[in-house]
Design a protein around this motif. Sequence first.
Motif, PDB file in Angstrom:
ATOM      1  N   ASN A   1       5.759   9.718   7.217  1.00 17.44           N
ATOM      2  CA  ASN A   1       5.575   8.441   6.509  1.00 17.44           C
ATOM      3  C   ASN A   1       5.287   8.608   5.028  1.00 17.44           C
ATOM      4  O   ASN A   1       4.558   7.801   4.438  1.00 17.44           O
ATOM      5  CB  ASN A   1       4.406   7.681   7.134  1.00 17.44           C
ATOM      6  CG  ASN A   1       4.900   6.479   7.897  1.00 17.44           C
ATOM      7  OD1 ASN A   1       5.944   5.936   7.574  1.00 17.44           O
ATOM      8  ND2 ASN A   1       4.169   6.093   8.911  1.00 17.44           N
TER       9      ASN A   1
ATOM     10  N   TYR B   1      -0.118  -1.896  -3.966  1.00 15.65           N
ATOM     11  CA  TYR B   1       0.259  -2.918  -2.981  1.00 15.65           C
ATOM     12  C   TYR B   1      -0.292  -4.274  -3.394  1.00 15.65           C
ATOM     13  O   TYR B   1       0.398  -5.294  -3.306  1.00 15.65           O
ATOM     14  CB  TYR B   1      -0.244  -2.514  -1.590  1.00 15.65           C
ATOM     15  CG  TYR B   1       0.163  -1.105  -1.258  1.00 15.65           C
ATOM     16  CD1 TYR B   1       1.465  -0.828  -0.852  1.00 15.65           C
ATOM     17  CD2 TYR B   1      -0.720  -0.036  -1.406  1.00 15.65           C
ATOM     18  CE1 TYR B   1       1.864   0.469  -0.591  1.00 15.65           C
ATOM     19  CE2 TYR B   1      -0.327   1.256  -1.151  1.00 15.65           C
ATOM     20  CZ  TYR B   1       0.966   1.515  -0.749  1.00 15.65           C
ATOM     21  OH  TYR B   1       1.369   2.789  -0.504  1.00 15.65           O
TER      22      TYR B   1
ATOM     23  N   SER C   1       6.793   8.146   2.275  1.00 20.18           N
ATOM     24  CA  SER C   1       7.155   7.145   1.264  1.00 20.18           C
ATOM     25  C   SER C   1       6.067   6.088   1.111  1.00 20.18           C
ATOM     26  O   SER C   1       6.005   5.415   0.079  1.00 20.18           O
ATOM     27  CB  SER C   1       8.494   6.502   1.608  1.00 20.18           C
ATOM     28  OG  SER C   1       8.431   5.939   2.888  1.00 20.18           O
TER      29      SER C   1
ATOM     30  N   GLY D   1       5.288   3.041   1.870  1.00 17.48           N
ATOM     31  CA  GLY D   1       5.498   1.672   1.411  1.00 17.48           C
ATOM     32  C   GLY D   1       6.288   1.542   0.124  1.00 17.48           C
ATOM     33  O   GLY D   1       6.532   0.430  -0.340  1.00 17.48           O
ATOM     34  N   ARG D   2       6.730   2.673  -0.468  1.00 15.73           N
ATOM     35  CA  ARG D   2       7.491   2.564  -1.718  1.00 15.73           C
ATOM     36  C   ARG D   2       8.796   1.804  -1.514  1.00 15.73           C
ATOM     37  O   ARG D   2       9.272   1.113  -2.416  1.00 15.73           O
ATOM     38  CB  ARG D   2       7.788   3.951  -2.277  1.00 15.73           C
ATOM     39  CG  ARG D   2       6.587   4.621  -2.931  1.00 15.73           C
ATOM     40  CD  ARG D   2       7.022   5.946  -3.539  1.00 15.73           C
ATOM     41  NE  ARG D   2       5.932   6.656  -4.161  1.00 15.73           N
ATOM     42  CZ  ARG D   2       5.117   7.489  -3.522  1.00 15.73           C
ATOM     43  NH1 ARG D   2       5.263   7.682  -2.224  1.00 15.73           N
ATOM     44  NH2 ARG D   2       4.153   8.118  -4.164  1.00 15.73           N
ATOM     45  N   GLY D   3       9.369   1.932  -0.311  1.00 13.47           N
ATOM     46  CA  GLY D   3      10.599   1.201  -0.021  1.00 13.47           C
ATOM     47  C   GLY D   3      10.378  -0.299  -0.092  1.00 13.47           C
ATOM     48  O   GLY D   3      11.200  -1.041  -0.642  1.00 13.47           O
ATOM     49  N   TRP D   4       9.254  -0.739   0.430  1.00 11.41           N
ATOM     50  CA  TRP D   4       8.943  -2.174   0.391  1.00 11.41           C
ATOM     51  C   TRP D   4       8.647  -2.620  -1.030  1.00 11.41           C
ATOM     52  O   TRP D   4       9.018  -3.719  -1.434  1.00 11.41           O
ATOM     53  CB  TRP D   4       7.754  -2.478   1.303  1.00 11.41           C
ATOM     54  CG  TRP D   4       8.071  -2.307   2.746  1.00 11.41           C
ATOM     55  CD1 TRP D   4       7.742  -1.257   3.554  1.00 11.41           C
ATOM     56  CD2 TRP D   4       8.817  -3.214   3.574  1.00 11.41           C
ATOM     57  NE1 TRP D   4       8.225  -1.463   4.820  1.00 11.41           N
ATOM     58  CE2 TRP D   4       8.879  -2.646   4.861  1.00 11.41           C
ATOM     59  CE3 TRP D   4       9.434  -4.452   3.336  1.00 11.41           C
ATOM     60  CZ2 TRP D   4       9.539  -3.275   5.913  1.00 11.41           C
ATOM     61  CZ3 TRP D   4      10.085  -5.077   4.391  1.00 11.41           C
ATOM     62  CH2 TRP D   4      10.135  -4.491   5.668  1.00 11.41           C
TER      63      TRP D   4
ATOM     64  N   THR E   1      13.971  -0.002   9.411  1.00 10.81           N
ATOM     65  CA  THR E   1      12.727   0.633   8.963  1.00 10.81           C
ATOM     66  C   THR E   1      11.990   1.278  10.134  1.00 10.81           C
ATOM     67  O   THR E   1      11.566   2.434  10.054  1.00 10.81           O
ATOM     68  CB  THR E   1      11.837  -0.399   8.245  1.00 10.81           C
ATOM     69  OG1 THR E   1      12.429  -0.707   6.994  1.00 10.81           O
ATOM     70  CG2 THR E   1      10.445   0.141   8.010  1.00 10.81           C
TER      71      THR E   1
ATOM     72  N   TYR F   1      -0.810  -2.891   4.084  1.00 14.65           N
ATOM     73  CA  TYR F   1      -1.235  -1.662   3.397  1.00 14.65           C
ATOM     74  C   TYR F   1      -2.640  -1.830   2.830  1.00 14.65           C
ATOM     75  O   TYR F   1      -3.477  -0.932   2.937  1.00 14.65           O
ATOM     76  CB  TYR F   1      -0.248  -1.300   2.282  1.00 14.65           C
ATOM     77  CG  TYR F   1       1.035  -0.712   2.802  1.00 14.65           C
ATOM     78  CD1 TYR F   1       1.088   0.628   3.179  1.00 14.65           C
ATOM     79  CD2 TYR F   1       2.174  -1.476   2.943  1.00 14.65           C
ATOM     80  CE1 TYR F   1       2.252   1.173   3.673  1.00 14.65           C
ATOM     81  CE2 TYR F   1       3.343  -0.940   3.449  1.00 14.65           C
ATOM     82  CZ  TYR F   1       3.379   0.388   3.806  1.00 14.65           C
ATOM     83  OH  TYR F   1       4.530   0.927   4.308  1.00 14.65           O
TER      84      TYR F   1
ATOM     85  N   GLU G   1      12.631   1.218   3.241  1.00 17.94           N
ATOM     86  CA  GLU G   1      11.603   2.182   3.632  1.00 17.94           C
ATOM     87  C   GLU G   1      12.157   3.184   4.666  1.00 17.94           C
ATOM     88  O   GLU G   1      11.935   4.386   4.557  1.00 17.94           O
ATOM     89  CB  GLU G   1      10.403   1.421   4.211  1.00 17.94           C
ATOM     90  CG  GLU G   1       9.234   2.281   4.627  1.00 17.94           C
ATOM     91  CD  GLU G   1       8.336   2.668   3.456  1.00 17.94           C
ATOM     92  OE1 GLU G   1       8.629   2.255   2.324  1.00 17.94           O
ATOM     93  OE2 GLU G   1       7.367   3.396   3.696  1.00 17.94           O
TER      94      GLU G   1
END
Lengths: 352, 306
Positions: free
Chosen positions: B218, B275, B220, B222-225, B98, A154, B40
Amino acid sequence: MHLLEPRAQPSQLMRWTAPLIAIVATLLAGSFLFWALDKSPIASFQVFFIEPLTTSYGWSELLIKACPLILIAQGLAIGFKARIYNIGAEGQLIIGALFGGGVAIYFDGSDSAWVIPAMVVAGALGGALWGALPALLKTRFNAEETLTTLMLTYVATFILSYMVNGPWRDPEGMNFPQSIMFGDNALFGILLEGSRVNTSVFITLFAVLAFWLFNARSFLSYQLEVGGQAPAASRYAGFSAKQTVWFSLVISGLTAGLAGVGEVAGPVGQLNLNISPGYGFAAIIVAYLGRLHALGIVLAGCLMALIYLGGEAAQVSLQMPAAITGIFQGMLLFFLLGADAFIDNRLRKPIR
Amino acid sequence: MIDSLIPVLAGAIAAATPLIFAGLGELVAERTGVINLGVEGMMLTGAIAGFALAAETGYGAAAGLPAGALAGAATAMIFAFFALSLAANQAACGLALTIFGIGLSAFIGQHYVSYSLPGLQPIAIPLLADIPVIGPVLFKQDAVVYLSFITFAVVAWTLAKTRLGLLLKAVGESPDAAHAIGYPVLGIRYGAVAFGGAMAGIAGAYLSTVYTPLWVQNMSAGRGWIAVALVVFATWKPTRLLLGAYLFGAVTILQFHAQGLGIDVPVQFLAALPYAATIVVLVVISRDRKLLQLNLPASLGKPFLP
């Protein structure tokens, strides 16, 4: 709910047939999906898997997509053998592309023949650097590489976004987030007239041979494998766990970085936000599907490239979103893992 | 000064809400020994299912949240079949989930790209909302934020004080012992994974029907991670997870208030902050091996075959 019980010995037959079982299961589930969407499964598969291969252009596109997948998966396989799970190859690809692309932009207009080699070296360095970071975090601070590599992906995306929106934005690009188009000497030479196949193919070819030899012949490869399968034995033998982490992550970062250069100095031809359609993630599946074996990965990479091509074809001919590629990728990995479960286990016999 | 901080803090609470749901769900699953990296994917499936139902029925979040929970739990069952019944590698199964969830949600979401939903109005809780600072920050929020408070309380209480909590933890610490005294280890793990999926689905549906009431592929992001990382950061304790989530909510919300607060940094760097912060907190918590080992569910990630 308990479906399995351990086998006395792992089944070698299952080890090599599992990928085929997974592919067949994916096709079956895919048929069901098409049927549920009111599309004829046979006609859809025709579009998805057959038509792309009916033209020589289709084959050349297959090669273009297979090369980065195979290249990245070779590097990932090294780590996966040692149970180092780098799932951030996508980020390492992006940083590699940025380093390589930076060279192209800095030397824009130069007619030196060294621009491309410099881009390749820079890309490899960039990818390796982005792989070294989680290696440092793991060896020094014990931080899980799965999460750090993914988070760094990211971060890499935002760095790319910053560069193509800011310092490296094409001044004549009408404010699109993209760099200048690279000059001819910053692009790999076209190999086949009328296609996009270029000399970066040789990087992948070299990598396949190098990893094949490495896996078959080197003591280091043996150390990595022992470290993955029997950590205690590995420690007892004096193999360094830290060295394994560093080597796995740097090598897989390096190959991903090379793949990034291959994209920006190849089919993409500039830096923009769509450098990779998720090659870094798909390569994880390719590595496992190819049994972490250099030649197996070549076959698996071609199949994954076909899924990408099919997804594009389905978009055009079946008016389906390209996201169907992701559905197929996810199903393929699930079925592969499911089939792999039968290497060490077998179905439980019902107790009477 | 404090007045200008109130909207930032209130925003942080809302931004933390999906992390609280998803994080609590993953925490419960991990406490029983199952690590599901598919958060995710489940979140995105929940987001699109919730959005679709909210848009089609016209009931908004009231329809979207239950639909998201169901969709999240359903996709979690795919994971559970492979990772629990077939005892496949949990980390890889989560990754498959995912990838699958990202694809599936984008596929379904194609029809909904131009829709938008009304969202939810904040509800001021009588009396509590009048407390200075704390009132407007905590008690003038939408109903789902209050639901996250309740969910936290229920999960924390269940894990700490009830038989069920003891059972969940026992399965995670020693599945063999739990099996030997006759508890259905796999059944309990199935349940915990389903709960984790439902929570991730609610988190996704909150994003798509309340937080930013529209569907973006997409979304989310990266909030799931981050939720998975928060569970490690929390050392598998609900209260620390809650605090961690609010910390991340604040970091996330910073980018929207940076200009107002006089921070002049390119927007991409602010957007990358959550992140980068995740990496920092992972490092901070993981370097203390003893702390991590002390709280780590002993059977985490290990398949159970009786």
